[in-house]
Design a protein around this motif. Structure first.
Motif, PDB file in Angstrom:
ATOM      1  N   VAL A  60      -1.374   1.534 -10.291  1.00 49.19           N
ATOM      2  CA  VAL A  60      -0.425   2.931  -9.875  1.00 49.19           C
ATOM      3  C   VAL A  60       0.720   2.581 -10.627  1.00 49.19           C
ATOM      4  CG1 VAL A  60       0.204   4.862  -8.623  1.00 49.19           C
ATOM      5  CG2 VAL A  60      -1.412   3.286  -7.997  1.00 49.19           C
ATOM      6  N   VAL A 118       1.146   4.004  -2.695  1.00 47.53           N
ATOM      7  CA  VAL A 118      -0.655   4.045  -3.392  1.00 47.53           C
ATOM      8  C   VAL A 118      -0.671   4.793  -2.596  1.00 47.53           C
ATOM      9  CG1 VAL A 118      -2.954   3.214  -3.942  1.00 47.53           C
ATOM     10  CG2 VAL A 118      -1.099   1.651  -4.473  1.00 47.53           C
ATOM     11  N   LYS A 124      -4.293   4.722 -12.414  1.00 48.92           N
ATOM     12  CA  LYS A 124      -3.825   5.205 -11.148  1.00 48.92           C
ATOM     13  C   LYS A 124      -5.084   5.514  -9.998  1.00 48.92           C
ATOM     14  CE  LYS A 124      -1.553   8.696 -11.771  1.00 48.92           C
ATOM     15  NZ  LYS A 124      -0.618   9.944 -11.929  1.00 48.92           N
ATOM     16  N   LEU A 175      -1.460  -1.721  -6.738  1.00 48.57           N
ATOM     17  CA  LEU A 175       0.046  -1.344  -7.095  1.00 48.57           C
ATOM     18  C   LEU A 175       0.719  -1.045  -8.391  1.00 48.57           C
ATOM     19  CD1 LEU A 175       3.144  -0.366  -5.863  1.00 48.57           C
ATOM     20  CD2 LEU A 175       3.336  -2.802  -5.446  1.00 48.57           C
ATOM     21  N   GLY A 178      -6.292   1.886  -9.208  1.00 45.88           N
ATOM     22  CA  GLY A 178      -5.543   1.606  -8.490  1.00 45.88           C
ATOM     23  C   GLY A 178      -5.545   1.313  -7.460  1.00 45.88           C
ATOM     24  N   ILE A 179      -6.154   2.703  -7.053  1.00 46.76           N
ATOM     25  CA  ILE A 179      -6.498   3.412  -5.269  1.00 46.76           C
ATOM     26  C   ILE A 179      -7.376   3.067  -5.140  1.00 46.76           C
ATOM     27  CG2 ILE A 179      -7.033   5.502  -3.984  1.00 46.76           C
ATOM     28  CD1 ILE A 179      -5.419   7.356  -5.447  1.00 46.76           C
ATOM     29  N   CYS A 237       0.913  -1.262   0.416  1.00 41.46           N
ATOM     30  CA  CYS A 237      -0.140   0.181   0.228  1.00 41.46           C
ATOM     31  C   CYS A 237       0.798   1.035  -0.094  1.00 41.46           C
ATOM     32  CB  CYS A 237      -0.705   0.090   1.580  1.00 41.46           C
ATOM     33  SG  CYS A 237      -2.621  -0.670   0.984  1.00 41.46           S
ATOM     34  N   CYS A 271      -6.418  -0.869  -3.937  1.00 39.47           N
ATOM     35  CA  CYS A 271      -5.722  -1.373  -2.527  1.00 39.47           C
ATOM     36  C   CYS A 271      -6.792  -0.996  -1.905  1.00 39.47           C
ATOM     37  CB  CYS A 271      -4.226   0.225  -2.475  1.00 39.47           C
ATOM     38  SG  CYS A 271      -3.131  -1.071  -3.358  1.00 39.47           S
TER      39      CYS A 271
END
Length: 354
Positions: A320, A108, A132, A317, A135-136, A105, A139
């Motif tokens: 991102v 990110v 991105k 991860l 990806g957040i 994490c 996560c």
């Protein structure tokens, strides 16, 4: 040959962090107070770094103003002392595998904080920006999965516990408690958030004090003082402060010297040679190494939720990092000034696990 050295370096870095997770967890299982552990770890790191800092940077170091000192003090309190104290509490409540999983994490979280501080732009109208953002979200889903979903447990036959069988049974009992597990996940994510805050803000502080080695040494020293105050306030029993020739001393010495002295310098070398994205993409190796060692050496039980959550964190991860790499290529293709390109990748430059 240079390519092989880079790959060997990242394998060694992630192996060192695997040893940190395992030894820290084993020391806590043997009853070591995590606040005392942080103090000893930072004190050993300070003693280890002082000779190198004085020899290499003392003569050419800039003047340290009171304002800069206060900034470093606050950075050390948030990004080192509180981060390590909260990390230790989270590790007690969970497992070494989960601690390794949550490190995915960190890049990110660092990127998200950089967006909040307007040090990074999130362009949702572009494919890299969407990657991105996705990806957040992935996560975040991985963190929720780790905290609230366990599923079936996988117990691999373990005939020998490296640090004693009774500690393994205690650990399994702790992990089976739902509220303790959720609390531990929260602490680990909070620790990574504090560390990410340190990564985002230290760039501004180091503009006024660019001596990296002295900055690191001063941060370790201030952190050792801060952690001592916290530890002495919470633990007055002198027996808890004693170190013998045992696992506790090994864990403290390893984290204070090998992690701080070897891993941090190797990371700087890899970033210089291959870039920060290359180092960030090796983070999942730490999860794989720690999971295997936890199962076979510490006899930990792995749940389906831990595996699924870890995979989601790794997927987020890479999403991102892919978006970040694409944006850098687009900016280079548009011939942006080198300073702007460097600024765009600044939040990934100091990716580390404590």
């Amino acid at each position: 040959m240079e390519q092989k050295k880079s790959y060997l370096a990242i394998i060694l870095i992630q192996s060192i962090y695997t040893g940190m997770f395992l030894l820290s967890k084993a020391a806590f299982n043997h009853g070591m107070n995590n606040f005392i552990f942080v103090f000893y770890r930072q004190a050993v790191a300070t003693i280890f770094l002082i000779p190198f800092a004085l020899f290499f940077e003392w003569k050419k170091a800039p003047r340290l103003s009171l304002v800069t000192f206060c900034k470093i003090f606050l950075l050390s309190l948030c990004g080192v002392t509180l981060s390590l104290d909260v990390y230790g509490a989270g590790l007690i409540y969970t497992s070494a595998t989960l601690a390794a999983a949550t490190t995915n994490c960190l890049p990110v979280i660092t990127f998200f904080l950089a967006v909040l501080f307007r040090m990074e732009m999130l362009r949702l109208k572009t494919i890299p920006g969407i990657a991105k953002f996705v990806g957040i979200l992935i996560c975040f889903g991985g963190a929720l999965t780790l905290a609230f979903f366990k599923g079936p447990h996988f117990k691999i036959p373990c005939f020998h516990h490296l640090f004693g069988l009774h500690q393994a049974h205690q650990t399994q009992g702790q992990v089976s408690s739902g509220m303790s597990w959720i609390k531990g996940c929260f602490f680990l994510l909070m620790s990574n958030t504090c560390w990410g805050m340190w990564l985002v803000l230290q760039g501004r502080v180091m503009k006024g004090y660019p001596s990296k080695l002295l900055f690191t040494t001063l941060s370790c020293f201030l952190s050792s003082v801060q952690s001592f105050v916290i530890a002495i306030a919470l633990e007055r029993n002198t027996n808890e402060w004693r170190l013998g020739w045992d696992l506790r001393l090994l864990a403290v010495a390893y984290c204070g010297t090998v992690v701080t002295g070897v891993a941090f310098n190797l990371q700087a070398w890899v970033i210089e040679k291959k870039g920060p994205v290359f180092l960030s993409m090796s983070t999942p190796l730490n999860l794989i190494f720690t999971m295997l060692c936890s199962v076979f050496l510490l006899c930990e039980v792995i749940s389906l939720g831990s595996i699924m959550g870890g995979l989601l964190l790794v997927g987020g991860l890479y999403s991102v990092l892919w978006g970040k790499a694409r944006e850098q290529k687009m900016e280079e293709g548009l011939c942006l000034p080198a300073a702007d390109v460097e600024k765009a990748g600044s939040e990934m430059k100091a990716v580390t696990t404590h």
